[in-house]
Design an enzyme around this catalytic site. Structure first.
Site, PDB file in Angstrom:
ATOM      1  N   LYS A 116      64.900 -43.314 -43.218  1.00 17.66           N
ATOM      2  CA  LYS A 116      65.936 -42.739 -42.160  1.00 17.66           C
ATOM      3  C   LYS A 116      67.424 -43.287 -41.979  1.00 17.66           C
ATOM      4  O   LYS A 116      68.632 -43.090 -41.158  1.00 17.66           O
ATOM      5  CB  LYS A 116      64.931 -42.973 -40.713  1.00 17.66           C
ATOM      6  CG  LYS A 116      63.592 -42.567 -40.790  1.00 17.66           C
ATOM      7  CD  LYS A 116      64.152 -40.571 -41.350  1.00 17.66           C
ATOM      8  CE  LYS A 116      61.943 -40.438 -41.688  1.00 17.66           C
ATOM      9  NZ  LYS A 116      62.629 -38.908 -42.260  1.00 17.66           N
ATOM     10  N   GLU A 200      68.241 -47.085 -31.765  1.00 17.70           N
ATOM     11  CA  GLU A 200      69.258 -45.938 -31.660  1.00 17.70           C
ATOM     12  C   GLU A 200      69.213 -45.937 -29.599  1.00 17.70           C
ATOM     13  O   GLU A 200      68.921 -46.353 -29.091  1.00 17.70           O
ATOM     14  CB  GLU A 200      68.976 -44.189 -31.997  1.00 17.70           C
ATOM     15  CG  GLU A 200      69.219 -44.119 -32.751  1.00 17.70           C
ATOM     16  CD  GLU A 200      68.277 -42.841 -33.628  1.00 17.70           C
ATOM     17  OE1 GLU A 200      68.602 -42.248 -34.698  1.00 17.70           O
ATOM     18  OE2 GLU A 200      68.307 -42.657 -32.905  1.00 17.70           O
ATOM     19  N   HIS A 235      54.153 -35.425 -30.579  1.00 14.88           N
ATOM     20  CA  HIS A 235      55.077 -35.286 -32.176  1.00 14.88           C
ATOM     21  C   HIS A 235      54.432 -33.604 -32.367  1.00 14.88           C
ATOM     22  O   HIS A 235      54.874 -33.878 -34.148  1.00 14.88           O
ATOM     23  CB  HIS A 235      55.413 -36.467 -32.792  1.00 14.88           C
ATOM     24  CG  HIS A 235      55.432 -37.326 -31.753  1.00 14.88           C
ATOM     25  ND1 HIS A 235      57.252 -37.614 -31.403  1.00 14.88           N
ATOM     26  CD2 HIS A 235      55.332 -38.841 -31.762  1.00 14.88           C
ATOM     27  CE1 HIS A 235      57.577 -38.243 -30.972  1.00 14.88           C
ATOM     28  NE2 HIS A 235      56.557 -39.295 -30.339  1.00 14.88           N
ATOM     29  N   ARG A 292      61.537 -29.721 -46.644  1.00 14.19           N
ATOM     30  CA  ARG A 292      59.737 -28.579 -47.085  1.00 14.19           C
ATOM     31  C   ARG A 292      60.253 -27.918 -46.497  1.00 14.19           C
ATOM     32  O   ARG A 292      60.684 -27.510 -45.803  1.00 14.19           O
ATOM     33  CB  ARG A 292      59.078 -29.557 -47.087  1.00 14.19           C
ATOM     34  CG  ARG A 292      58.977 -30.346 -45.386  1.00 14.19           C
ATOM     35  CD  ARG A 292      57.652 -30.629 -44.917  1.00 14.19           C
ATOM     36  NE  ARG A 292      57.132 -30.622 -43.323  1.00 14.19           N
ATOM     37  CZ  ARG A 292      58.167 -31.251 -42.810  1.00 14.19           C
ATOM     38  NH1 ARG A 292      58.326 -32.761 -43.181  1.00 14.19           N
ATOM     39  NH2 ARG A 292      57.575 -31.343 -41.287  1.00 14.19           N
TER      40      ARG A 292
HETATM   41  C1  MV4 Z   1      65.019 -39.920 -30.513  1.00 12.58           C
HETATM   42  C2  MV4 Z   1      64.557 -39.835 -28.339  1.00 12.58           C
HETATM   43  C3  MV4 Z   1      65.133 -40.052 -27.846  1.00 12.58           C
HETATM   44  N1  MV4 Z   1      66.491 -41.296 -28.060  1.00 12.58           N
HETATM   45  N2  MV4 Z   1      65.306 -41.246 -30.346  1.00 12.58           N
HETATM   46  C4  MV4 Z   1      60.958 -38.635 -31.955  1.00 12.58           C
HETATM   47  C5  MV4 Z   1      60.115 -37.715 -33.200  1.00 12.58           C
HETATM   48  C6  MV4 Z   1      60.778 -38.411 -34.044  1.00 12.58           C
HETATM   49  N3  MV4 Z   1      61.192 -37.663 -34.975  1.00 12.58           N
HETATM   50  C7  MV4 Z   1      62.568 -38.864 -33.286  1.00 12.58           C
HETATM   51  N4  MV4 Z   1      61.942 -38.805 -31.613  1.00 12.58           N
HETATM   52  C8  MV4 Z   1      62.396 -39.036 -31.193  1.00 12.58           C
HETATM   53  N5  MV4 Z   1      63.897 -40.010 -31.277  1.00 12.58           N
HETATM   54  C9  MV4 Z   1      66.272 -41.250 -29.604  1.00 12.58           C
HETATM   55  N6  MV4 Z   1      67.328 -42.399 -29.305  1.00 12.58           N
HETATM   56  C10 MV4 Z   1      63.016 -39.131 -28.395  1.00 12.58           C
HETATM   57  C11 MV4 Z   1      62.658 -39.141 -29.184  1.00 12.58           C
HETATM   58  C12 MV4 Z   1      61.280 -37.873 -29.149  1.00 12.58           C
HETATM   59  C13 MV4 Z   1      61.183 -35.989 -29.217  1.00 12.58           C
HETATM   60  C14 MV4 Z   1      61.997 -35.679 -30.314  1.00 12.58           C
HETATM   61  C15 MV4 Z   1      61.968 -34.300 -31.099  1.00 12.58           C
HETATM   62  C16 MV4 Z   1      60.949 -33.599 -29.575  1.00 12.58           C
HETATM   63  C17 MV4 Z   1      59.939 -34.262 -29.709  1.00 12.58           C
HETATM   64  C18 MV4 Z   1      60.205 -35.896 -29.407  1.00 12.58           C
HETATM   65  C19 MV4 Z   1      59.295 -35.895 -27.780  1.00 12.58           C
HETATM   66  C20 MV4 Z   1      59.758 -37.397 -27.542  1.00 12.58           C
HETATM   67  C21 MV4 Z   1      60.292 -37.738 -28.347  1.00 12.58           C
END
Ligand code: MV4
Length: 508
Positions: A116, A200, A235, A292
């Site tokens: 990442k 972040e 997620h 994918r």
């Molecule tokens: C975040 C975020 C808020 N701010 N990054 C969760 C899964 C991972 N792929 C990244 N995720 C998140 N990253 C920052 N800087 C909130 C989430 C997140 C989220 C992202 C996508 C779909 C659902 C989510 C549920 C909770 C938190």
């Protein structure tokens, strides 16, 4: 073109790939574990090979067994589907080293997007917006504090080797920062063998919007528009739709261009997805790339008419993309519900078991991608997905009407439990009807075991629901702004939930 494709997967996605093979005149080879002797994908494929005992590590994730099945079957290519081996660069290389074609991205692209921090660096260099944060990996608590003071709290601490919700932590302020940083680093070290992390800025109430891309081996890359995936839990996506009810045409164009740039930056080939987080001000930021085919690909197929799995196979065989960006448009609206054998009333624990009776929805605008049939056992060893119910409508209101109708037709009985009622609750929720939701929707709204106070019932309830749906339809047509649905309609939601629940009990 290929003569015979081995599908290193099971369930609905294996069946989906078998269908694409059959349409292309290619023979399909299924693999299966002892738990899947009677599985649908085994029955549907032209050939099938047993690859080991039920635990995935000994069957679907056993490289030697899968390659042996490929060799014995005379397959000339391998399709990994999603999950399992789909994002394992080492398996992709093993397939290629065995003289077979890997129906997926170059292993190098899988690796670069799998890290990442490296992905963030590559994206920044390619002018793809990333969430403000650390430029590379951090080593110490002091470095985290220094970054946090620049970008501001709250922040997210994320493992470099994480992704898809694994290895990330929220940090509110400096108070608990040291212990959280230590936890992320040590958990990342033990789960991924890589303790590196980055930071972040935390985005409040973000939407998860992703863009599908297709890239051929000749440098042609297109995007196939977006999917709105904010309705998720822990997620795991629950409902997906395309288009996104949130984004404007300008934002759509910008996200598509950025997604193509992101794919080009890693010399991507095959189908892939660029995930973005969008904030309330309609800023969007690169989050990660899924290298994918994804579970939710049908909503894109329904609104664009592009067969993504067929195109993946054609790309792997060396074909040029059969369309240009300007040939692609979105027509109408599609919604997908993931139907699972799980119990929403008991914290969504998997609730697998034998399916006794099964009635799938059909009729106008309905697509159901199932991995099961009546009489088969939903196995305890794997993801307990039953099917993906997708609908198409001329607009969002019709798609919602059709999903509600299709969910009503869906009947499953047996010792298993399902999340069908949960989907009926989502699809009639005033905030869903308005398109007013973010990634916290389910946590914020779903409290099924609280407040058993009596709500309206019978004709009174029906009148409230009809009024709420009519009001929201106007709001949807007006594209966004509009009055909040009445509190009464909101109350009716929970009553409708309970009423559907009782009907479901009677059916059992
Ligand atoms: C975040 C975020 C808020 N701010 N990054 C969760 C899964 C991972 N792929 C990244 N995720 C998140 N990253 C920052 N800087 C909130 C989430 C997140 C989220 C992202 C996508 C779909 C659902 C989510 C549920 C909770 C938190």
């Amino acid at each position: 073109m290929f003569k015979r494709i081995l599908i290193a997967n099971r369930g609905e996605i294996a069946v989906r790939i078998i269908r694409a093979c059959r349409e292309l005149g290619i023979e399909s080879v299924a693999v299966y574990s002892d738990a899947d002797r009677a599985a649908l994908h085994v029955r549907e494929a032209d050939h099938a090979y047993l690859v080991g005992p039920p635990p995935a590590a000994e069957s679907y994730l056993n490289t030697a067994k899968i390659l042996e099945a490929a060799e014995r079957s005379g397959a000339d290519a391998v399709h990994p589907g999603y999950g399992f081996f789909s994002e394992r660069a080492a398996f992709a290389r093993a397939v290629q080293n065995a003289g077979l074609t890997w129906i997926g991205p170059p292993p190098e692209a899988i690796e670069r997007m799998g890290d990442k921090v490296e992905a963030r660096k590559i994206m920044s260099a390619a002018a793809v917006p990333v969430v403000p944060g650390s430029p590379g990996t951090l080593e110490t608590e002091e470095e985290v504090i220094a970054i946090a003071r620049i970008i501001g709290f709250p922040i997210m601490v994320k493992a470099a080797a994480g992704g898809g919700g694994k290895g990330l932590r929220y940090v509110e302020d400096e108070k608990n920062l040291a212990s959280i940083v230590r936890t992320v680093a040590s958990e990342a070290k033990s789960s991924f063998g890589d303790g590196r992390f980055y930071v972040e800025k935390f985005l409040k109430q973000p939407r998860h919007i992703e863009v599908q891309v297709l890239a051929d081996q000749h440098g042609n890359i297109v995007h196939v528009f977006e999917r709105e995936c904010s309705i998720q839990r822990r997620h795991q996506k629950v409902v997906e739709e395309s288009p996104s009810p949130f984004i404007t045409d300008g934002m759509r164009r910008a996200m598509g261009e950025v997604a193509v740039r992101a794919a080009r930056a890693v010399d991507y080939v095959s189908a892939g997805t660029i995930e973005f987080l969008a904030d309330a001000d309609r800023n969007f930021y690169f989050l990660e790339m899924n290298t994918r085919i994804q579970v939710e690909h049908p909503v894109t197929e329904l609104v664009t008419g592009v067969d993504l799995v067929r195109t993946q196979i054609e790309i792997a065989a060396g074909a040029k993309l059969p369309f240009k960006q300007e040939d692609l448009t979105q027509r109408g609206w599609a919604i997908e519900c993931r139907i699972y054998a799980e119990d929403p009333l008991a914290g969504f624990v998997p609730a697998p078991g034998k399916i006794e009776t099964l009635r799938f929805p059909e009729g106008p605008g309905v697509r159901n991608d199932a991995g099961v049939y009546a009489g088969v056992e939903v196995a305890v060893f794997y993801d307990p997905m039953i099917s993906k119910l997708a609908v198409w409508g001329a607009d969002r209101a019709q798609a919602i009407d059709r999903m509600r109708r299709a969910l009503g037709e869906f009947v499953i009985s047996g010792e298993l439990r399902t999340n069908l009622d949960f989907h009926r609750w989502i699809i009639t929720h005033p905030r869903f009807l308005k398109g007013d939701f973010d990634t916290h929707f389910i946590d914020a709204e779903y409290h099924p075991n609280e407040g058993e106070h009596a709500g309206p019932a019978g004709d009174e309830l029906a009148a409230i629901l009809i009024a709420a749906i009519a009001a929201n339809r106007q709001v949807v047509h007006a594209n966004g702004a509009g009055p909040q649905p009445a509190a009464a309609a909101r109350a009716a939601q929970s009553s409708a939930w309970r009423r559907f629940g009782r009907l479901d009990m009677l059916r059992r």
